[in-house]
Design an enzyme around this catalytic site. Structure first.
Site, PDB file in Angstrom:
ATOM      1  N   HIS A   1       0.847  -1.201   0.000  1.00 35.21           N
ATOM      2  CA  HIS A   1       0.000   0.000   0.000  1.00 35.21           C
ATOM      3  C   HIS A   1       0.879   1.247   0.000  1.00 35.21           C
ATOM      4  O   HIS A   1       2.111   1.155  -0.115  1.00 35.21           O
ATOM      5  CB  HIS A   1      -1.005  -0.021   1.153  1.00 35.21           C
ATOM      6  CG  HIS A   1      -0.371  -0.106   2.522  1.00 35.21           C
ATOM      7  ND1 HIS A   1       0.549   0.802   2.967  1.00 35.21           N
ATOM      8  CD2 HIS A   1      -0.523  -1.004   3.527  1.00 35.21           C
ATOM      9  CE1 HIS A   1       0.930   0.490   4.192  1.00 35.21           C
ATOM     10  NE2 HIS A   1       0.306  -0.617   4.552  1.00 35.21           N
TER      11      HIS A   1
ATOM     12  N   HIS B   1       4.073   1.373   2.431  1.00 35.44           N
ATOM     13  CA  HIS B   1       5.204   0.559   1.963  1.00 35.44           C
ATOM     14  C   HIS B   1       5.846   1.224   0.748  1.00 35.44           C
ATOM     15  O   HIS B   1       7.065   1.246   0.590  1.00 35.44           O
ATOM     16  CB  HIS B   1       4.753  -0.836   1.520  1.00 35.44           C
ATOM     17  CG  HIS B   1       3.946  -1.588   2.526  1.00 35.44           C
ATOM     18  ND1 HIS B   1       2.744  -2.188   2.219  1.00 35.44           N
ATOM     19  CD2 HIS B   1       4.169  -1.843   3.834  1.00 35.44           C
ATOM     20  CE1 HIS B   1       2.269  -2.790   3.288  1.00 35.44           C
ATOM     21  NE2 HIS B   1       3.105  -2.589   4.283  1.00 35.44           N
TER      22      HIS B   1
ATOM     23  N   CYS C   1       0.835  -7.007  21.842  1.00 31.51           N
ATOM     24  CA  CYS C   1       0.027  -6.598  20.684  1.00 31.51           C
ATOM     25  C   CYS C   1       0.456  -7.459  19.502  1.00 31.51           C
ATOM     26  O   CYS C   1       1.627  -7.439  19.115  1.00 31.51           O
ATOM     27  CB  CYS C   1       0.244  -5.118  20.351  1.00 31.51           C
ATOM     28  SG  CYS C   1      -0.448  -4.696  18.730  1.00 31.51           S
TER      29      CYS C   1
ATOM     30  N   CYS D   1       1.781  -5.424  16.422  1.00 28.86           N
ATOM     31  CA  CYS D   1       3.187  -4.989  16.505  1.00 28.86           C
ATOM     32  C   CYS D   1       4.111  -6.161  16.766  1.00 28.86           C
ATOM     33  O   CYS D   1       5.329  -6.021  16.648  1.00 28.86           O
ATOM     34  CB  CYS D   1       3.370  -3.988  17.636  1.00 28.86           C
ATOM     35  SG  CYS D   1       2.506  -2.450  17.388  1.00 28.86           S
TER      36      CYS D   1
ATOM     37  N   CYS E   1      -3.197  -0.875  22.197  1.00 27.90           N
ATOM     38  CA  CYS E   1      -1.989  -0.503  21.464  1.00 27.90           C
ATOM     39  C   CYS E   1      -2.257   0.841  20.788  1.00 27.90           C
ATOM     40  O   CYS E   1      -3.261   0.993  20.088  1.00 27.90           O
ATOM     41  CB  CYS E   1      -1.674  -1.567  20.411  1.00 27.90           C
ATOM     42  SG  CYS E   1      -0.563  -0.962  19.137  1.00 27.90           S
TER      43      CYS E   1
ATOM     44  N   HIS F   1      -2.439   0.213  16.790  1.00 32.80           N
ATOM     45  CA  HIS F   1      -3.487  -0.628  16.204  1.00 32.80           C
ATOM     46  C   HIS F   1      -4.858  -0.427  16.846  1.00 32.80           C
ATOM     47  O   HIS F   1      -5.854  -0.908  16.316  1.00 32.80           O
ATOM     48  CB  HIS F   1      -3.086  -2.105  16.288  1.00 32.80           C
ATOM     49  CG  HIS F   1      -1.922  -2.423  15.405  1.00 32.80           C
ATOM     50  ND1 HIS F   1      -0.616  -2.305  15.829  1.00 32.80           N
ATOM     51  CD2 HIS F   1      -1.869  -2.805  14.105  1.00 32.80           C
ATOM     52  CE1 HIS F   1       0.196  -2.627  14.833  1.00 32.80           C
ATOM     53  NE2 HIS F   1      -0.532  -2.921  13.776  1.00 32.80           N
TER      54      HIS F   1
ATOM     55  N   LYS G   1      -6.606   7.772   9.799  1.00 32.44           N
ATOM     56  CA  LYS G   1      -5.370   6.998   9.662  1.00 32.44           C
ATOM     57  C   LYS G   1      -5.492   5.981   8.544  1.00 32.44           C
ATOM     58  O   LYS G   1      -6.535   5.384   8.338  1.00 32.44           O
ATOM     59  CB  LYS G   1      -5.103   6.280  10.983  1.00 32.44           C
ATOM     60  CG  LYS G   1      -3.745   5.656  10.993  1.00 32.44           C
ATOM     61  CD  LYS G   1      -3.491   4.890  12.267  1.00 32.44           C
ATOM     62  CE  LYS G   1      -2.296   4.003  12.008  1.00 32.44           C
ATOM     63  NZ  LYS G   1      -2.323   2.731  12.551  1.00 32.44           N
TER      64      LYS G   1
ATOM     65  N   LYS H   1      -5.463  -0.934   6.391  1.00 34.07           N
ATOM     66  CA  LYS H   1      -6.296  -1.716   5.488  1.00 34.07           C
ATOM     67  C   LYS H   1      -7.647  -1.985   6.119  1.00 34.07           C
ATOM     68  O   LYS H   1      -8.632  -2.126   5.436  1.00 34.07           O
ATOM     69  CB  LYS H   1      -5.583  -2.972   5.018  1.00 34.07           C
ATOM     70  CG  LYS H   1      -5.462  -4.078   5.979  1.00 34.07           C
ATOM     71  CD  LYS H   1      -4.671  -5.189   5.343  1.00 34.07           C
ATOM     72  CE  LYS H   1      -4.083  -6.046   6.412  1.00 34.07           C
ATOM     73  NZ  LYS H   1      -4.677  -7.171   6.870  1.00 34.07           N
TER      74      LYS H   1
END
Ligand code: ME8
Length: 513
Positions: free
Chosen positions: A18, A21, A126, A129, A143, A146, A295, A298
């Protein structure tokens, strides 16, 4: 020869490539191209991180075994980078045998040295992570990255004596202020080191997790994902031979986003110390891309896919927006509206129009044949030349600190100057007076030189554009940079007729939907 080694994180194979990356990978690609153009020898590593709970879970959800699943998604990352023209030198997979062998060797070394012990630990974990969090790091038990509740895990495991290396790490950060950069992340790391470091849990019982590298000293356990993943930076070079490792490792520049600072700035250097290996050169941390609706993740479904962007707008337009919009180290908002405005204003109107106008005049007035440049001692000629020299110096200066947006700004400041030069010298008016025709030839020659240097300076950022400019100017492809002014076109040299480099984007729809 000057050597330099750039790495991206190795991406988890539980998600498809995405925007985030792609950004990190484009930065590494730009740096590789830039340093190579300056005559340096660059090694650029990327790859995929394929072990651990979340990969095993994603594979199970797809009803395939983890290796088949990892093969598929890893292949997708690699083919995406290939399609996007990313010039990585090597693509590592943590399921490769040589990598697993290096991880085992390093684990055994640290174990033999007495820095790995068996013990019991309970803490908040988590899975996103893949690490334990201290209660202080969690926000309301969740977290912070996330926004999922961390799970309490208590089990017998192997631990790495990370705490033993805390003081040495602190010394290194103090001795070398650029070890973690930009400063805000160094400050964050120093704050983490103000608390006593806990030892790092580096294993998972095989009864709970099969999908990992077995510990060489206890086959009932597999190694923890970060211990496996971080070693990729070393195993990939070693795989190319000891000479390659020795040549590049001391010049290692890691590029990551702020989400994985702790593993890279704390786990990794202490692991290297325990393994008896030299430290990497520098950790370069960028901020997060935030979608203008919140944020980017996905799970939120507002994912920007690199191949869609390439297909719709071209890779160079996408690269330009990303590199121009984000200030390295800070977060940036991705908005399609800003994307369209940026591409139209800078690439279509400013640069694209200049190229078209200059080539069109060259064709119309001189049949495309470049005329003598003249001695360039008029004030406006000198200013134009100076603007491009400043741009070339600016690019070098800003690239040192990964200020991509400033490097691009410097190039576009020179382009503004070139556009003013056309207005100021008005070749389209002068040409009506036959006596002035030689001067028109000089003006156009200087504008062609402006276009050539712009193309060269831009080419690490926008490689397709760099190549297209050379082609339009009838110049051969080159690897090196020639930023000197003049002497680029032999007598009688002919340039091509114009074509549109960047079509204006008329739509404003949201590509993320
Ligand atoms: O963390 N903005 O892999 P990962 C900018 N496997 N960059 C972003 C981003 C965003 N919104 N989202 C992701 C892992 N990235 C581990 C790494 S390394 C030894 C192991 C980029 O797939 C950024 O580079 O979650 C970030 O650090 C990385 O993707 C995380 O990729």
């Amino acid at each position: 020869m000057d050597r330099i080694y750039f790495t991206t994180p190795i991406y988890y194979v539980n998600a498809q490539p995405h925007l985030g990356h792609t950004y990190t990978t484009i930065i590494a690609d730009t740096l590789k191209r830039y340093h190579r153009m300056r005559g340096r020898d660059v090694f650029f590593l990327t790859g995929t991180d394929e072990h651990g709970d979340k990969i095993a879970q994603a594979a199970a959800a797809d009803d395939v075994d983890p290796k088949a699943y990892a093969d598929r998604i890893s292949g997708l990352f690699r083919s995406t980078w290939d399609t996007c023209g990313i010039t990585y030198d090597y693509f590592i997979r943590t399921t490769d045998d040589y990598h697993k062998a290096t991880v085992s060797r390093i684990l055994q070394h640290i174990y033999d040295a007495g820095d790995i012990y068996f013990g019991e630990y309970g803490g908040f974990y988590c899975y996103g992570c893949e690490r334990f969090f201290t209660e202080k790091e969690l926000q309301g038990g969740k977290c912070p990255d996330h926004q999922t509740r961390a799970a309490y895990i208590n089990e017998k495991n192997y631990f790495f004596r990370m705490s033993k290396y805390q003081d040495r790490l602190l010394e290194i950060l103090n001795e070398n202020p650029e070890f973690v950069t930009p400063q805000r992340y160094r400050t964050e790391v120093l704050a983490l080191l103000r608390e006593p470091l806990e030892d790092l849990c580096i294993s998972r019982p095989r009864s709970r997790l099969q999908w990992g590298i077995p510990l060489p000293f206890d086959q009932d356990y597999v190694t923890y994902v970060w211990f496996d993943a971080l070693i990729n930076y070393v195993s990939a070079l070693e795989h190319h031979g000891e000479d390659t490792f020795n040549a590049y490792w001391p010049r290692c520049n890691h590029i990551i986003a702020k989400d994985i600072v702790k593993p890279h700035a704390i786990f990794w250097p202490t692991m290297l110390m325990a393994a008896g290996l030299p430290l990497f050169h520098r950790l370069n941390v960028h901020g997060y891309w935030i979608m203008d609706k919140g944020k980017m993740s996905k799970s939120l479904g507002n994912v920007i896919r690199p191949l869609d962007m390439k297909e719709r707008y071209g890779m160079d337009a996408f690269r330009y927006y990303l590199l121009r919009e984000m200030v390295f180290g800070q977060d940036a908002t991705f908005s399609m509206e800003a994307f369209v405005n940026r591409i139209n204003a800078d690439l279509a109107n400013n640069f694209g129009n200049l190229v078209s106008r200059v080539l069109a005049m060259q064709k119309r007035y001189f049949g495309g044949v470049v005329q003598p440049m003249g001695n360039g001692d008029r004030p406006e000629d000198r200013e134009l030349k100076q603007a491009f020299q400043e741009a070339a110096n600016g690019v070098d200066r800003y690239m040192e600190d990964m200020h991509f947006h400033r490097a691009l700004e410097a190039i576009f400041a020179a382009l503004d100057r070139a556009n003013q030069y056309i207005v100021q010298t008005a070749p389209f008016t002068l040409v009506k007076d036959p006596d002035q025709k030689p001067r028109v030839g000089e003006i156009l020659h200087q504008l062609l030189e402006s276009v050539r240097i712009t193309g060269e300076l831009l080419s690490p950022f926008l490689p397709e554009t760099g190549a297209a400019v050379r082609e339009l100017l009838g110049l051969p492809a080159t690897d090196g940079l020639r930023a000197e002014w003049g002497g680029s076109f032999p007598e009688g040299h002919e340039v091509r007729p114009p074509r549109i480099l960047f079509p204006r984007i008329e739509e404003t729809e949201d590509a993320g939907e």
